[in-house]
Motif scaffolding. Structure first.
Motif, PDB file in Angstrom:
ATOM      1  N   PHE A 100      -9.241  -1.540 -22.845  1.00 28.42           N
ATOM      2  CA  PHE A 100      -8.661  -2.838 -21.803  1.00 28.42           C
ATOM      3  C   PHE A 100      -6.756  -3.270 -22.273  1.00 28.42           C
ATOM      4  CE2 PHE A 100     -12.942  -4.405 -20.423  1.00 28.42           C
ATOM      5  CZ  PHE A 100     -13.114  -3.575 -19.823  1.00 28.42           C
ATOM      6  N   GLU A 116     -15.142  -6.225 -15.071  1.00 28.37           N
ATOM      7  CA  GLU A 116     -14.408  -5.359 -15.022  1.00 28.37           C
ATOM      8  C   GLU A 116     -15.198  -4.230 -16.254  1.00 28.37           C
ATOM      9  OE1 GLU A 116      -9.946  -4.758 -17.677  1.00 28.37           O
ATOM     10  OE2 GLU A 116     -10.744  -6.347 -17.697  1.00 28.37           O
ATOM     11  N   THR A 120     -15.841  -0.228 -15.835  1.00 26.21           N
ATOM     12  CA  THR A 120     -15.069   1.013 -16.441  1.00 26.21           C
ATOM     13  C   THR A 120     -16.939   1.826 -16.804  1.00 26.21           C
ATOM     14  OG1 THR A 120     -14.093  -0.489 -17.271  1.00 26.21           O
ATOM     15  CG2 THR A 120     -14.488   1.479 -18.654  1.00 26.21           C
TER      16      THR A 120
END
Length: 567
Positions: A100, A116, A120
């Motif tokens: 990240f 997030e 992903t």
């Protein structure tokens, strides 16, 4: 050797191609390094920590890169990869690390960070066989629980891990935790959000952190581990594995309502006014109430506490009752607990605080949710997060090898004959584990059913939790085999169940699509550019060989399942 231990060896074939795993680095202790101001995140984790360690890098084919989708727009970038040495099962795992942009201390993560991670995984779902998420330990159990609800119809392993000491420190638990996670992710089809720590694989939404500094930092008090790593093998409790049983594609839901939920721990002498102050918070929609023992709380003078809770429930606030104890479950067996139940407080049974809080946030964010629907769904298991005490638990029979051989042989005959009732009979009770078992060539019953005439047999396997992502010894998925056999309805059903072609299959699939574009378009092979089509012309003969091998393979597989094929 136990039945479970025997079973594990049958789920793996050394001839199956290497697994491909994406490691998602979010931050945490595992990637920390020393600095004058204390431990800070170390960038380029793959090169800094893993490439130099023989247990994570066998040194072969260092130039092999892997495509990784880096944003929601679908942009792909090539990442250098590493490969583990052969495991005890003579299998290897190829992986790459995606970091990240902002590496977080886990105490700072929130629903945005969870989204997030989920995004992903979703972006890269068709490119990898499994996912390992590196995460700080402070809020790891919360993240595991949240992701278990956010990842819907999950068909691949998602394993979270971290460490109590950084990998760059001399004495650490990081190497064992990450290596164990990689081995489990790359070898076993456990389609759940899991937490791997100190040689144990737990269902993620059953875990809680129990130690601040011990290497055995996590436990699953009300559910046994899904797997345990020993010096000889990884022993998987297959009868405990939760599998998707609906015919739907993998999807994610990222808008958890974490801003309108709260958690309150009851203590001796707590005043009703204190509880009411929390329940009067602006925008509050749900409360996790941690009570004594089996779900007891003080009623207060004139049942003042109960009246406060009942009044909040009447205003539409959902209140979930969970126990402060590490083990056991909420049950209205005592008068105080029964009083809460009658007031409308929902019994959270044996959920952890982490699971109850994230599940409540998940349900509150669902479209058209109501306090009544949320109260109903909080009391039933959605991802194995609570124990349904009336549910019968089946266990594998003793004498596993002969039972396995007998069942697989009978299934081979039943599938070949299109005998759905026989298939159902064979899969009843303890034999349900066989849906993801494989024969000598790595074919599961779904591989065989994907090429057989009966669509209903294939549908039945899928509804029993059979995986559409397992590959046989030739590296083929059931979807590839169904398309090769020109079984349109089978392809459509597999796609509805979340099946996709593996990256290693696409080149051959695109060549086969030259002759039969319709069936392969259904399987997910898109149109090619003219230049790419021209490049395929010289490889036309490969398609013919592949097609004939596939047809011959069907006959061999049925014979093998029936026990008549040569070794």
């Amino acid at each position: 050797m136990s039945q479970t231990a025997k079973m594990d060896t049958h789920h793996i074939s050394s001839s199956i191609p290497e697994s491909q795993v994406l490691i998602i680095m979010t931050g945490g202790t595992i990637c920390m390094q020393r600095s004058p101001s204390g431990f800070i995140p170390a960038r380029d984790f793959q090169q800094t920590c893993l490439a130099k360690m023989p247990i994570f890098n066998d040194g072969s084919r260092p130039s092999v890169s892997m495509d990784v989708v880096v944003n929601a727009a679908g942009e792909k970038r090539k990442y250098a990869s590493l490969r583990t040495p052969p495991s005890l099962y003579d299998r290897q795992v190829r992986y790459t690390v995606f970091e990240f942009e902002e590496l977080l201390d886990s105490s700072s993560i929130d629903s945005k960070g969870w989204a997030e991670i989920a995004q992903t995984i979703y972006n890269n779902y068709t490119l990898f066989d499994a996912f390992v998420v590196l995460h700080g330990t402070d809020s790891l159990a919360y993240t595991c629980s949240a992701l278990s609800f956010m990842l819907q119809n999950l068909g691949k392993p998602v394993i979270l891990t971290g460490s109590q000491a950084p990998m760059l420190e001399l004495q650490n638990d990081a190497s064992d935790n990450l290596l164990g996670s990689l081995v489990v992710a790359g070898h076993f089809m456990i389609p759940e959000v899991c937490l791997y720590f100190n040689y144990k694989l737990f269902r993620g939404n059953r875990t809680t952190k129990v130690a601040a500094s011990d290497f055995a930092a996590f436990d699953s008090p009300n559910a046994p581990p899904l797997a345990v790593t020993t010096s000889m093998r990884t022993q998987v409790n297959w009868d405990l594995v939760h599998r998707p049983t609906s015919i739907e594609n993998f999807s994610i839901r990222t808008n958890l309502d974490t801003t309108n939920v709260a958690c309150l721990r009851i203590f001796p002498g707590i005043k009703p006014e204190m509880v009411d102050a929390v329940l009067q918070l602006k925008g509050l929609r749900g409360l996790i109430l941690e009570t004594f023992g089996a779900g007891n709380a003080p009623g207060g003078r004139d049942n003042a506490m109960t009246n406060v809770l009942a009044s909040a429930i009447q205003r539409g606030i959902v209140i979930i009752n969970i126990t402060q104890c590490l083990t056991g479950h909420v049950s209205p067996v005592y008068a105080p607990g029964m009083t809460l139940f009658r007031a409308g407080v929902v019994a959270g049974q044996d959920m952890t605080t982490e699971a109850a809080l994230t599940k409540l946030a998940y349900l509150l964010a669902l479209p058209d949710s109501t306090p009544e629907s949320i109260a109903r769904d909080m009391a039933i298991p959605l991802r194995g997060e609570l124990t349904s005490h009336s549910q019968t638990v089946f266990r594998h029979p003793e004498g596993g090898l002969s039972e396995r051989t007998t069942t697989l042989t009978a299934l081979g005959y039943a599938i070949a004959k299109g005998d759905l009732e026989k298939v159902k009979d064979l899969l009843r009770g303890a034999n349900n584990w066989v849906v993801n078992d494989s024969d000598y060539s790595g074919n599961t019953p779904v591989h065989i059913a994907a090429q057989s005439p009966s669509l209903e047999i294939l549908r039945y396997f899928l509804l029993q939790g059979a995986s559409v992502h397992l590959r046989n010894s030739a590296g083929r998925t059931p979807l590839f085999l169904a398309a090769s056999a020109s079984l349109t309805d089978h392809v459509v059903l597999l796609r509805k169940s979340g099946a996709h072609l593996h990256a290693d299959e696409r080149a051959v699939a695109e060549m086969q699509a030259r002759r039969r574009p319709g069936i392969w378009a259904l399987a997910g092979v898109g149109a090619r550019t003219m230049k790419e089509r021209d490049e395929l012309d010289s490889r036309e003969s490969l398609e013919d060989n592949e097609h004939s091998s596939s047809n011959a393979g069907w006959n061999r597989n049925v014979q093998a399942m029936a026990g008549s094929a040569p070794a």
